[in-house]
Design a protein around this motif. Structure first.
Motif, PDB file in Angstrom:
ATOM      1  N   ALA A  77      21.037  -2.880 -42.548  1.00 28.76           N
ATOM      2  CA  ALA A  77      20.399  -1.782 -43.298  1.00 28.76           C
ATOM      3  C   ALA A  77      20.130  -0.599 -42.376  1.00 28.76           C
ATOM      4  CB  ALA A  77      19.102  -2.269 -43.947  1.00 28.76           C
ATOM      5  N   ALA A  78      19.662  -0.895 -41.164  1.00 29.45           N
ATOM      6  CA  ALA A  78      19.392   0.183 -40.214  1.00 29.45           C
ATOM      7  C   ALA A  78      20.671   0.914 -39.831  1.00 29.45           C
ATOM      8  CB  ALA A  78      18.713  -0.389 -38.968  1.00 29.45           C
ATOM      9  N   LEU A  79      21.751   0.151 -39.667  1.00 29.24           N
ATOM     10  CA  LEU A  79      23.020   0.773 -39.293  1.00 29.24           C
ATOM     11  C   LEU A  79      23.551   1.652 -40.428  1.00 29.24           C
ATOM     12  CD1 LEU A  79      24.495  -2.349 -37.483  1.00 29.24           C
ATOM     13  CD2 LEU A  79      23.902  -0.172 -36.396  1.00 29.24           C
ATOM     14  N   ARG A  80      23.467   1.143 -41.646  1.00 30.98           N
ATOM     15  CA  ARG A  80      23.880   1.976 -42.797  1.00 30.98           C
ATOM     16  C   ARG A  80      23.063   3.266 -42.829  1.00 30.98           C
ATOM     17  NH1 ARG A  80      20.983   0.140 -47.494  1.00 30.98           N
ATOM     18  NH2 ARG A  80      19.543   1.522 -46.427  1.00 30.98           N
ATOM     19  N   ASP A  81      21.762   3.106 -42.607  1.00 29.95           N
ATOM     20  CA  ASP A  81      20.867   4.269 -42.628  1.00 29.95           C
ATOM     21  C   ASP A  81      21.253   5.284 -41.553  1.00 29.95           C
ATOM     22  OD1 ASP A  81      18.486   5.659 -43.483  1.00 29.95           O
ATOM     23  OD2 ASP A  81      17.581   5.002 -41.598  1.00 29.95           O
ATOM     24  N   ARG A  82      21.630   4.775 -40.379  1.00 32.39           N
ATOM     25  CA  ARG A  82      22.007   5.704 -39.307  1.00 32.39           C
ATOM     26  C   ARG A  82      23.307   6.425 -39.641  1.00 32.39           C
ATOM     27  NH1 ARG A  82      21.070   2.872 -33.575  1.00 32.39           N
ATOM     28  NH2 ARG A  82      21.533   5.000 -32.927  1.00 32.39           N
ATOM     29  N   VAL A  83      24.220   5.734 -40.315  1.00 33.63           N
ATOM     30  CA  VAL A  83      25.467   6.384 -40.726  1.00 33.63           C
ATOM     31  C   VAL A  83      25.163   7.482 -41.745  1.00 33.63           C
ATOM     32  CG1 VAL A  83      27.660   6.054 -41.940  1.00 33.63           C
ATOM     33  CG2 VAL A  83      26.855   4.317 -40.307  1.00 33.63           C
ATOM     34  N   VAL A  84      24.374   7.116 -42.751  1.00 27.43           N
ATOM     35  CA  VAL A  84      24.190   7.997 -43.908  1.00 27.43           C
ATOM     36  C   VAL A  84      23.177   9.107 -43.621  1.00 27.43           C
ATOM     37  CG1 VAL A  84      23.379   8.007 -46.302  1.00 27.43           C
ATOM     38  CG2 VAL A  84      24.853   6.160 -45.490  1.00 27.43           C
ATOM     39  N   ASN A  85      22.173   8.808 -42.809  1.00 23.77           N
ATOM     40  CA  ASN A  85      21.077   9.764 -42.613  1.00 23.77           C
ATOM     41  C   ASN A  85      20.876  10.240 -41.181  1.00 23.77           C
ATOM     42  OD1 ASN A  85      20.147   9.614 -45.372  1.00 23.77           O
ATOM     43  ND2 ASN A  85      19.403   7.558 -44.868  1.00 23.77           N
ATOM     44  N   GLY A  86      21.667   9.724 -40.257  1.00 23.47           N
ATOM     45  CA  GLY A  86      21.358  10.000 -38.858  1.00 23.47           C
ATOM     46  C   GLY A  86      21.879  11.322 -38.312  1.00 23.47           C
ATOM     47  N   ALA A  87      22.833  11.927 -38.980  1.00 25.74           N
ATOM     48  CA  ALA A  87      23.523  13.065 -38.370  1.00 25.74           C
ATOM     49  C   ALA A  87      22.627  14.298 -38.197  1.00 25.74           C
ATOM     50  CB  ALA A  87      24.749  13.430 -39.204  1.00 25.74           C
ATOM     51  N   ALA A  88      21.755  14.553 -39.159  1.00 28.83           N
ATOM     52  CA  ALA A  88      20.968  15.785 -39.112  1.00 28.83           C
ATOM     53  C   ALA A  88      20.049  15.797 -37.893  1.00 28.83           C
ATOM     54  CB  ALA A  88      20.148  15.935 -40.399  1.00 28.83           C
ATOM     55  N   SER A  89      19.374  14.673 -37.653  1.00 29.62           N
ATOM     56  CA  SER A  89      18.442  14.659 -36.515  1.00 29.62           C
ATOM     57  C   SER A  89      19.205  14.677 -35.200  1.00 29.62           C
ATOM     58  CB  SER A  89      17.534  13.433 -36.595  1.00 29.62           C
ATOM     59  OG  SER A  89      18.258  12.230 -36.405  1.00 29.62           O
ATOM     60  N   LEU A  90      20.409  14.097 -35.195  1.00 29.95           N
ATOM     61  CA  LEU A  90      21.210  14.145 -33.973  1.00 29.95           C
ATOM     62  C   LEU A  90      21.620  15.595 -33.687  1.00 29.95           C
ATOM     63  CD1 LEU A  90      23.936  11.633 -32.900  1.00 29.95           C
ATOM     64  CD2 LEU A  90      24.256  14.054 -32.537  1.00 29.95           C
ATOM     65  N   ALA A  91      22.060  16.285 -34.714  1.00 31.04           N
ATOM     66  CA  ALA A  91      22.472  17.684 -34.519  1.00 31.04           C
ATOM     67  C   ALA A  91      21.294  18.531 -34.047  1.00 31.04           C
ATOM     68  CB  ALA A  91      23.050  18.242 -35.819  1.00 31.04           C
ATOM     69  N   ALA A  92      20.136  18.292 -34.661  1.00 32.46           N
ATOM     70  CA  ALA A  92      18.959  19.109 -34.299  1.00 32.46           C
ATOM     71  C   ALA A  92      18.522  18.855 -32.866  1.00 32.46           C
ATOM     72  CB  ALA A  92      17.814  18.811 -35.266  1.00 32.46           C
ATOM     73  N   ALA A  93      18.723  17.636 -32.395  1.00 31.79           N
ATOM     74  CA  ALA A  93      18.220  17.279 -31.064  1.00 31.79           C
ATOM     75  C   ALA A  93      19.165  17.699 -29.947  1.00 31.79           C
ATOM     76  CB  ALA A  93      17.957  15.772 -30.997  1.00 31.79           C
ATOM     77  N   ARG A  94      20.292  18.303 -30.312  1.00 33.84           N
ATOM     78  CA  ARG A  94      21.221  18.690 -29.247  1.00 33.84           C
ATOM     79  C   ARG A  94      20.650  19.761 -28.335  1.00 33.84           C
ATOM     80  NH1 ARG A  94      27.254  18.638 -30.407  1.00 33.84           N
ATOM     81  NH2 ARG A  94      27.519  16.508 -31.102  1.00 33.84           N
ATOM     82  N   ILE A  95      19.623  20.446 -28.779  1.00 34.83           N
ATOM     83  CA  ILE A  95      19.032  21.442 -27.880  1.00 34.83           C
ATOM     84  C   ILE A  95      18.525  20.787 -26.595  1.00 34.83           C
ATOM     85  CG2 ILE A  95      18.371  23.175 -29.594  1.00 34.83           C
ATOM     86  CD1 ILE A  95      15.575  21.966 -29.626  1.00 34.83           C
ATOM     87  N   LEU A  96      18.261  19.485 -26.640  1.00 32.14           N
ATOM     88  CA  LEU A  96      17.806  18.812 -25.425  1.00 32.14           C
ATOM     89  C   LEU A  96      18.921  18.594 -24.414  1.00 32.14           C
ATOM     90  CD1 LEU A  96      15.784  17.412 -27.799  1.00 32.14           C
ATOM     91  CD2 LEU A  96      15.017  16.242 -25.739  1.00 32.14           C
ATOM     92  N   LEU A  97      20.142  18.729 -24.866  1.00 29.78           N
ATOM     93  CA  LEU A  97      21.270  18.399 -23.988  1.00 29.78           C
ATOM     94  C   LEU A  97      21.945  19.657 -23.435  1.00 29.78           C
ATOM     95  CD1 LEU A  97      22.875  15.626 -26.225  1.00 29.78           C
ATOM     96  CD2 LEU A  97      21.136  15.369 -24.447  1.00 29.78           C
ATOM     97  N   ALA A  98      21.483  20.800 -23.885  1.00 33.77           N
ATOM     98  CA  ALA A  98      22.142  22.060 -23.514  1.00 33.77           C
ATOM     99  C   ALA A  98      21.908  22.389 -22.036  1.00 33.77           C
ATOM    100  CB  ALA A  98      21.635  23.193 -24.399  1.00 33.77           C
TER     101      ALA A  98
END
Lengths: 591, 591
Positions: free
Chosen positions: B570-591
């Motif tokens: 369930a967690a893995l499905r959730d990360r597939v379906v819902n995880g992208a937005a927070s990953l994109a937003a957090a890229r400022i930490l990697l710049a």
């Protein structure tokens, strides 16, 4: 190369782990923010400029046993001398013996940086600090006067001698024996294994704390006594006397921490002539050695947790630097020409953000544990803070060290093929990190401790009170109405509810005497607790007004953790609540 | 010490992965169960008695470069000779050149056992098999006649030369160059790194397959050609001629697989005098080298997956043996006197059962992939089975190799402090295993392949058809009405629904052109797929009527996986379906 993240550490101490309030309340006397910042900055400089550059040679050369003497890697003797000269050894030691009596919070922050520089090197002072603590708490005035000042200065180092070949986690079966002498001292006989920094050439003397059993002692852990056994006997004027009857028989050939000599120690073999038996002095009372040893073991567990945090930080720095430089392929949203830095590939970004979140989560949990220790010693409501420290210790130890292994492994993955090449340095982090979930009580033993001894504190009120505090953080995220948090408030609420349900289930199982069922889920529960704390503490940091302009980043990292990593809490709760039956049934496969 | 689990492997091949039906249908001609059993048994004996005993010395000594020659660890030259003498090198090779043309299923099973014995050693034939396959599929008749027979026998070994310092995952930017000669051959110039078994002293000749670029080739992957470049030129009568202009410049100092020489190869440096440029012959057509290389890369990916399975099996055997012997403390339900074997502690049992479930899960996935390959080559409905093999390859590679690292790490943990000591051997498994998620395309790249190229096969029908087959297994568990399955049927149904939902979401995201969002969840999706397959294949095995009396154990392991490991889906499905937005937003930490 590692660079100590002094600002992030100072932020975490002050704005998340509780140091700011403690300083305001003058919990640490005259200690003020300026001094804290100065100490952190100088400790960071030492870790970055002095320790880290010698980590690689320490790993490559390792400690070597030559003619019964342990030779440290090139440069390490001088490094240790510089360490002493910098006055770093006595940060938390009592002022009466030359220490600075600074808060544990400051010490764990410094420990983090030194371990990031070189975990193998930082083990030496870590063990000495533990020995200082045990002697301070339980030693006689005579022992303190004779030994503590030089241990505090670092001229002499300290060790813990617990393990024997057949007695690791279960100290009750250890066989080393102690015989009473007429002058009140003892003679010690036996073999101890896995003795960290048990022998080396950087200090003038080594003070071994040794668990052994008196002839008339009862079986089990209530028949164990603790002895101070110096490498060189010490004359009344403090000068060094003859060599004591103990020596390092061999060094272990280990996966990691090569620079740290891991010794098999032989006591009472008569190697140096004269009457057999290493001369030692009792610490505390006869047959109460385990209680004395626990004094140092609890702090040692937090110190090992810091090793996990330290490796995570260093591995993350290295991987991020590589991912920004290395170009391969084109990232899906790439706008530039040519190949993209791999940091722009979503899967690499996911790994790096996971590393960052686990690093900061485990850091904050560990600092919060140190805060509770400080509060338990200096604030009024001792029992509450003692319990909080007791509750947080197994989580800090296990979650941080598991994270250290996971983050170091991800760091290798980010490097691709280069991660497998030793010269890159990424692999060393995994090799070093891998011991931390094992020693000072395996993480499985931490989980047993957490579930069977820590959850029942104050009849369960300690843990439920803590969970209530976490709920307040989740609610504050909701009230903040900051878009950047995304679904964080709801995610935290769900995760905390998972923790709540798992906690209630475990308390009930324990109350019903279903220990095997409770223990089947102890490790998943421990991770569940750590993940929830990670989410909540990241949120607390993101909500803090630090004025350092990094609020947006902290919110984004918190959201990433909440919407990605915390998705796991439901599965962990489920494994706690429902996992035991299938585990029990499947044991036929292990028979 | 490792003992090849021949019976379990035979069971898995026949009753889970599809070999039984294939044999019945005479898919492999005259090949019958008896011969399969005999080959497995003899391969297991060779792995157990010949290969495994030399693994430790291989790790300790490693391959060494002495005066430009690579010396293998003591005994390895003889081991390789015995390997050839046993006829193991040509299991799947064409009969026309002395091979046995046996099914891939049999080959991966044998590969598993050899890699369990020593992954570093098994790499040599693995690379040779890949080279044989590429030459067989794309080489001219002249090349085949000149080289194949001796590669099939193992007298000559083969290599893959792809990587250059700046060109790892992205082969399009490689720089090695090839110049046409008048006689139809080519001269090759350039540097290649990470060349496994690129130089050694166990075979008379080494046949390098080298990717290089012609002077007039276009940029990118469509300008790459594949060349056969032997270490020694071969005369028309098959005897060895002069040394070709290539040599091993250096060996890598690696985390693991020390016995396997990982070479930097230099082509066209003129080291041996004469005209510069290593002489090579084109394989396939000019500028179509990547397609030729992919022929061997797909099988190499499955072969690397087998390394993960192999390490998991060997690490599990070692940990279980230790946990049965080692006593510490008392387990909660202990009835005996004294200390309990640690296998009786619930947390240790949990680790060991997790290891067993991941081992058997990844084994079955990999065997099923081999079955699909066999079917695609020998059965009628080629496109279906080609697609099935294509779909399973990235999962077999990534899930098995991630499992290898996880299982090896758990194996260390089960050993406690002894796991960190190199002589125990548990740590070597982790060091060896750690490369497998990286080479032959990192597991992140496997995930990209799975999501962007494999899910869309037949417009998504291949994957949805596969999921329908999995649902049928879950339903069969429900219909079986066997108490031992516990909640397995319901758990499988939920997990499959998670896979279904995540698959549908990804197909939609791809169709909508949201590649970055899809790729953000590619790795979690890949693991989700692997876990669901683990649960379903364990169930299929548990339902099989094997008559070997192990049905109860198989049901119990399946239930453990379903009620513990599959909680994560369930967690893995959730990360597939819902995880992208927070990953994109957090890229400022990697710049």
């Amino acid at each position: 190369m590692y660079k100590a993240p002094v600002e992030e550490i100072a932020f975490t101490l002050k704005h998340v782990a509780g140091m700011g309030e403690a300083l305001s309340n003058r919990l640490f006397g005259d200690l003020g923010e300026d001094l804290v910042d100065a100490i952190l900055s100088e400790a960071g400089r030492f870790a970055t400029e002095e320790v880290a550059p010698l980590a690689e040679i320490g790993d490559r050369q390792g400690a070597r046993l030559v003619d019964g003497e342990v030779r440290l890697p090139d440069g390490w003797r001088e490094l240790y001398r510089n360490w002493i000269a910098g006055g770093w050894n006595g940060l938390t030691a009592p002022e009466a013996f030359g220490g600075q009596a600074l808060p544990d919070m400051l010490n764990v922050a410094a420990l983090e940086m030194w371990n990031s520089g070189s975990m193998a090197f930082a083990l030496a002072p870590t063990l000495t600090m533990g020995a200082i603590e045990a002697v301070s708490a339980h030693g006689s005035a005579a022992l303190k006067d004779k030994y503590l000042a030089k241990m505090v200065s670092g001229e002499w180092t300290g060790t813990m001698n617990l393990t024997e070949p057949h007695a690791g986690s279960d100290l009750g079966v250890l066989k080393a024996r102690a015989e009473r002498r007429d002058d009140g001292s003892y003679r010690i006989f036996g073999q101890k294994i896995f003795i960290t920094w048990g022998e080396h050439d950087a200090a003038d003397n080594i003070i071994h704390l040794v668990l052994a059993r008196l002839p008339d002692a009862r079986a089990g852990t209530r028949g164990i006594s603790l002895f101070l056994v110096p490498k060189f006997l010490v004359n009344d004027d403090g000068s060094l006397g003859p060599r004591n009857d103990l020596f390092c028989h061999s060094l272990e050939h280990k996966l990691g921490i090569h620079g740290s000599p891991t010794c098999t120690m032989i006591y009472g073999d008569g190697r140096f002539g004269g009457e057999k038996g290493a001369i030692g002095w009792l610490i505390g009372e006869e047959n109460k050695g385990l209680a004395c040893m626990f004094t140092m073991m609890n702090n040692a567990r937090l110190a090992v947790g810091m090793q996990g945090v330290a490796i995570s930080e260093a591995a993350t720095q290295k991987a991020l630097a590589y991912a920004r430089e290395r170009t391969q392929g084109r990232a899906p949203d790439s706008t530039g020409a040519g190949m993209s830095p791999i940091v722009e590939h979503p899967d690499v970004a996911r790994m790096l953000l996971t590393m960052k979140a686990l690093t900061q989560g485990s850091r904050t949990i560990s600092y919060a544990c140190a805060h509770a220790l400080d509060m338990s010693r200096r604030a009024g409501d001792n029992r509450h803070w003692q319990e909080r420290a007791a509750l947080l210790t197994p989580i800090a130890k296990s979650f941080s060290t598991d994270a250290g292994v996971e983050v170091a492994s991800l760091g290798i993955q980010v490097h691709g093929g280069m991660g497998f090449i030793e010269e890159t340095g990424a692999a060393r982090y995994l090799r070093d990190a891998r011991i931390a979930p094992i020693y000072e009580g395996t993480n499985g033993i931490q989980a047993i401790d957490l579930v069977t001894r820590k959850l029942p504190l104050s009849g369960g009120d300690q843990v439920t009170g803590f969970i209530a505090e976490l709920k307040a953080i989740a609610e504050a995220v909701g009230r903040s109405n900051l878009d950047g948090f995304g679904e964080t408030a709801a995610r935290l609420a769900v995760a905390i509810a998972d923790l709540d349900a798992a906690t209630a289930w475990l308390l009930k199982a324990l109350a019903d005497g279903r220990a095997a069922e409770a223990l089947a889920g102890a490790s998943p529960y421990q991770r569940l607790f750590g993940l929830v704390l990670t989410g909540c503490y990241l949120a607390k940091g993101a909500l803090a007004e630090s004025g350092d302009g990094k609020g947006e980043s902290r919110i984004a990292l918190c959201r990433f953790a909440a919407e990605n990593l915390l998705a796991e809490t439901a599965a962990l709760r489920d494994r706690v609540v429902n996992g035991a039956a299938s585990l029990a049934a499947a044991r036929i496969l292990l028979a």
